[in-house]
Design a protein around this motif. Structure first.
Motif, PDB file in Angstrom:
ATOM      1  N   UNK A 211      50.575 -13.422  -0.156  1.00 35.77           N
ATOM      2  CA  UNK A 211      51.411 -12.386  -0.770  1.00 35.77           C
ATOM      3  C   UNK A 211      51.125 -10.985  -0.241  1.00 35.77           C
ATOM      4  N   UNK A 212      52.199 -10.276   0.098  1.00 36.93           N
ATOM      5  CA  UNK A 212      52.102  -8.873   0.478  1.00 36.93           C
ATOM      6  C   UNK A 212      51.547  -8.596   1.857  1.00 36.93           C
ATOM      7  N   UNK A 213      51.249  -9.624   2.635  1.00 41.36           N
ATOM      8  CA  UNK A 213      50.590  -9.415   3.922  1.00 41.36           C
ATOM      9  C   UNK A 213      51.544  -9.461   5.108  1.00 41.36           C
ATOM     10  N   UNK A 214      52.814  -9.765   4.853  1.00 48.44           N
ATOM     11  CA  UNK A 214      53.754  -9.884   5.961  1.00 48.44           C
ATOM     12  C   UNK A 214      53.755  -8.693   6.901  1.00 48.44           C
ATOM     13  N   UNK A 215      53.899  -7.450   6.398  1.00 50.06           N
ATOM     14  CA  UNK A 215      53.909  -6.292   7.298  1.00 50.06           C
ATOM     15  C   UNK A 215      52.598  -6.107   8.064  1.00 50.06           C
ATOM     16  N   UNK A 216      51.468  -6.362   7.404  1.00 51.22           N
ATOM     17  CA  UNK A 216      50.194  -6.195   8.100  1.00 51.22           C
ATOM     18  C   UNK A 216      50.000  -7.270   9.164  1.00 51.22           C
ATOM     19  N   UNK A 217      50.499  -8.471   8.911  1.00 54.85           N
ATOM     20  CA  UNK A 217      50.464  -9.509   9.937  1.00 54.85           C
ATOM     21  C   UNK A 217      51.340  -9.119  11.127  1.00 54.85           C
ATOM     22  N   UNK A 381      52.611   1.144  25.007  1.00 47.60           N
ATOM     23  CA  UNK A 381      52.564   2.360  24.188  1.00 47.60           C
ATOM     24  C   UNK A 381      53.680   2.352  23.147  1.00 47.60           C
ATOM     25  N   UNK A 382      54.875   1.905  23.543  1.00 49.64           N
ATOM     26  CA  UNK A 382      55.993   1.821  22.599  1.00 49.64           C
ATOM     27  C   UNK A 382      55.703   0.789  21.501  1.00 49.64           C
ATOM     28  N   UNK A 383      55.170  -0.366  21.891  1.00 49.04           N
ATOM     29  CA  UNK A 383      54.827  -1.392  20.910  1.00 49.04           C
ATOM     30  C   UNK A 383      53.763  -0.874  19.937  1.00 49.04           C
ATOM     31  N   UNK A 384      52.802  -0.120  20.462  1.00 49.30           N
ATOM     32  CA  UNK A 384      51.750   0.411  19.610  1.00 49.30           C
ATOM     33  C   UNK A 384      52.311   1.449  18.642  1.00 49.30           C
ATOM     34  N   UNK A 385      53.268   2.259  19.099  1.00 52.81           N
ATOM     35  CA  UNK A 385      53.905   3.230  18.210  1.00 52.81           C
ATOM     36  C   UNK A 385      54.673   2.522  17.096  1.00 52.81           C
ATOM     37  N   UNK A 386      55.370   1.437  17.444  1.00 49.26           N
ATOM     38  CA  UNK A 386      56.078   0.659  16.428  1.00 49.26           C
ATOM     39  C   UNK A 386      55.094   0.043  15.439  1.00 49.26           C
ATOM     40  N   UNK A 387      53.983  -0.459  15.940  1.00 50.72           N
ATOM     41  CA  UNK A 387      52.967  -1.033  15.075  1.00 50.72           C
ATOM     42  C   UNK A 387      52.406   0.007  14.111  1.00 50.72           C
ATOM     43  N   UNK A 388      52.156   1.213  14.612  1.00 52.81           N
ATOM     44  CA  UNK A 388      51.647   2.285  13.757  1.00 52.81           C
ATOM     45  C   UNK A 388      52.643   2.629  12.656  1.00 52.81           C
ATOM     46  N   UNK A 389      53.930   2.676  13.009  1.00 49.13           N
ATOM     47  CA  UNK A 389      54.950   2.968  12.017  1.00 49.13           C
ATOM     48  C   UNK A 389      54.975   1.926  10.901  1.00 49.13           C
ATOM     49  N   UNK A 390      54.889   0.655  11.268  1.00 44.43           N
ATOM     50  CA  UNK A 390      54.872  -0.410  10.264  1.00 44.43           C
ATOM     51  C   UNK A 390      53.629  -0.291   9.385  1.00 44.43           C
ATOM     52  N   UNK A 391      52.495   0.015  10.004  1.00 42.26           N
ATOM     53  CA  UNK A 391      51.248   0.117   9.245  1.00 42.26           C
ATOM     54  C   UNK A 391      51.284   1.276   8.245  1.00 42.26           C
ATOM     55  N   UNK A 392      51.769   2.446   8.665  1.00 45.49           N
ATOM     56  CA  UNK A 392      51.809   3.599   7.771  1.00 45.49           C
ATOM     57  C   UNK A 392      52.657   3.301   6.542  1.00 45.49           C
ATOM     58  N   UNK A 393      53.728   2.572   6.747  1.00 47.20           N
ATOM     59  CA  UNK A 393      54.601   2.240   5.618  1.00 47.20           C
ATOM     60  C   UNK A 393      53.982   1.157   4.734  1.00 47.20           C
ATOM     61  N   UNK A 394      53.371   0.159   5.355  1.00 42.49           N
ATOM     62  CA  UNK A 394      52.858  -0.982   4.593  1.00 42.49           C
ATOM     63  C   UNK A 394      51.551  -0.661   3.866  1.00 42.49           C
ATOM     64  N   UNK A 395      50.770   0.269   4.412  1.00 35.36           N
ATOM     65  CA  UNK A 395      49.420   0.482   3.883  1.00 35.36           C
ATOM     66  C   UNK A 395      49.396   1.237   2.580  1.00 35.36           C
ATOM     67  N   UNK A 396      50.525   1.727   2.132  1.00 33.36           N
ATOM     68  CA  UNK A 396      50.552   2.490   0.874  1.00 33.36           C
ATOM     69  C   UNK A 396      50.144   1.648  -0.332  1.00 33.36           C
ATOM     70  N   UNK A 397      50.359   0.348  -0.232  1.00 34.06           N
ATOM     71  CA  UNK A 397      50.109  -0.509  -1.398  1.00 34.06           C
ATOM     72  C   UNK A 397      48.672  -0.966  -1.499  1.00 34.06           C
ATOM     73  N   UNK A 398      47.838  -0.651  -0.485  1.00 33.48           N
ATOM     74  CA  UNK A 398      46.470  -1.147  -0.484  1.00 33.48           C
ATOM     75  C   UNK A 398      45.486  -0.049  -0.858  1.00 33.48           C
ATOM     76  N   UNK A 399      44.368  -0.463  -1.446  1.00 33.91           N
ATOM     77  CA  UNK A 399      43.278   0.447  -1.759  1.00 33.91           C
ATOM     78  C   UNK A 399      42.243   0.295  -0.648  1.00 33.91           C
ATOM     79  N   UNK A 400      41.848   1.426  -0.037  1.00 30.76           N
ATOM     80  CA  UNK A 400      40.970   1.380   1.122  1.00 30.76           C
ATOM     81  C   UNK A 400      39.585   1.919   0.790  1.00 30.76           C
ATOM     82  N   UNK A 401      38.650   1.449   1.595  1.00 29.75           N
ATOM     83  CA  UNK A 401      37.277   1.953   1.469  1.00 29.75           C
ATOM     84  C   UNK A 401      37.013   2.944   2.575  1.00 29.75           C
TER      85      UNK A 401
END
Length: 401
Positions: A211-217, A381-401
């Motif tokens: 659950x909830x891991x699709x974007x991070x995967x 570089x383009x793929x990495x930029x796309x990956x960063x965009x997905x991560x910034x959006x998806x990471x809002x729901x997680x609590x980080x250390x």
């Protein structure tokens, strides 16, 4: 260290070295047996790499399931014997089709890491399993580091020398294993063979249950595709752009591997302390984008060699992502998560070489509007930029250390 454990570590290291040993000579070898130019050689190199990865993806679960039924010893020793024969065939191959067959067989026989991990699990107490699996990872890393530099040095004696060396290493290890490896599968843990458990597609079915891991995967997958640009086109890019010899290619890969090991083995801890998991992933993406752009437009071989260890600085992404995702699932789903990540890495290894070598060939071909051998790194570089965009959006729901 027990002899059986030493054999397992040697086996994993030789699997990694077998890949790296032949990387520096592949451009010259393909040109030797196929003819044409470096662009066409890169396309064939992409096919060979993809086939190798596809065989690992398909047969890793199968070999692991067979070892559950028939034991670790026959699978590991049998794979090594076949691997020796495979390297010897490739050493005398005179056609691209024989090389292709060699990569198919090599991919199958190199798919024994699941069996090696199973052996370590068999002999390890629960509290020791993580540390022992770490030994396997370290052995694979050492093989990746030393394989290319040894292959580059051996290439000075001809394009076939690394294959004979790889066959000798596998043969010596097979004899060592025959003498010291004891069977760990008995009737208490032996289980019947099942195609359902040996089918790699079953791993992907499990992805939807996390659950909830699709974007991070997706982030993990995009990163793996982008990062695979290094093994996919490095030899062809440096040969075409700067006329590097196999020895220089091997040295540069050695420098990259040592730097990668230093980052993931040591510097990752202070980086995580300073930035946290989320910050480390963001930093790694930003650094990777910068490095890929620099490599894409680098002006001299000396500058590229200076950039090579810097290219390892973003290597914090993978362990940081794994940490985030590991905390997002329950303790009883950790194996399921790690299996999913392994499958996604294998899939990236299948897809990326074809994409990267095709972009390289197109960018240096006569139909290209501009000569741009660094095109695969710009694509990364383009793929990495796309990956960063997905991560910034998806990471809002997680609590980080």
């Amino acid at each position: 260290m027990k002899p059986g454990v030493l054999f397992i570590l040697f086996t994993v290291m030789i699997d990694a070295m077998g890949i790296g040993l032949i990387v520096p000579v592949m451009p010259d070898l393909i040109l030797e047996v196929r003819g044409g130019d470096i662009g066409k050689a890169a396309l064939w190199g992409g096919v060979l790499s993809t086939v190798f990865a596809a065989m690992q993806f398909l047969f890793g679960p199968l070999l692991g399931a067979l070892s559950d039924r028939y034991g670790r010893r026959p699978i590991l020793l049998g794979s090594l014997v076949v691997l020796v024969a495979d390297y010897l065939v490739m050493a005398v191959a005179g056609t691209i089709w024989l090389l292709l067959l060699g990569r198919i067989v090599g991919g199958i026989t190199a798919a024994t890491q699941s069996t090696a991990n199973a052996y370590m699990a068999d002999i390890s107490a629960p509290e020791d399993k993580a540390a022992n699996f770490g030994l396997i990872g370290a052995a694979f890393g050492m093989g990746f580091v030393f394989g290319p530099v040894i292959g580059g040095l051996l290439a000075e004696y001809g394009t076939r020398a690394p294959f004979y060396a790889a066959a000798a290493l596998a043969g010596i290890n097979a004899v060592f294993g025959y003498l010291v490896l004891t069977e760990t599968v008995d009737d208490r843990i032996r289980r019947a063979f099942s195609w359902g458990r040996a089918n790699p597609l079953g791993v992907f079915r499990h992805l939807s249950r996390l659950p909830g891991l699709g974007p991070l995967l997706l982030v993990y997958f995009l990163y793996q595709v982008a990062f695979t640009v290094y093994p996919a086109v490095w030899a062809y890019y440096t040969s075409e752009r700067f006329d590097w010899s196999p020895g220089m290619i091997g040295f540069s890969l050695f420098l990259f591997g040592i730097s990668l090991a230093a980052i993931q083995g040591g510097l990752i801890r202070p980086i995580l302390r300073m930035l946290g998991e989320r910050g480390a992933v963001i930093y790694g993406h930003a650094a990777d984008i910068g490095v890929f752009l620099l490599i894409g437009f680098v002006w001299s071989g000396t500058a590229l060699l200076i950039l090579t260890p810097l290219a390892a600085l973003p290597a914090v992404i993978t362990p940081a992502l794994q940490g985030i995702m590991s905390k997002a699932v329950s303790d009883d789903a950790q194996g399921e998560l790690q299996g999913a990540l392994v499958s996604m890495s294998a899939l990236a290894m299948v897809i990326s070489p074809l994409i990267m070598t095709a972009s390289f060939s197109a960018a240096i071909g006569p139909a290209s509007p501009v000569y741009l051998p660094g095109a695969p790194f710009l694509l990364s570089a383009l793929l990495m930029a796309a990956s960063l965009g997905v991560f910034l959006r998806a990471s809002r729901r997680f609590v980080f250390t």
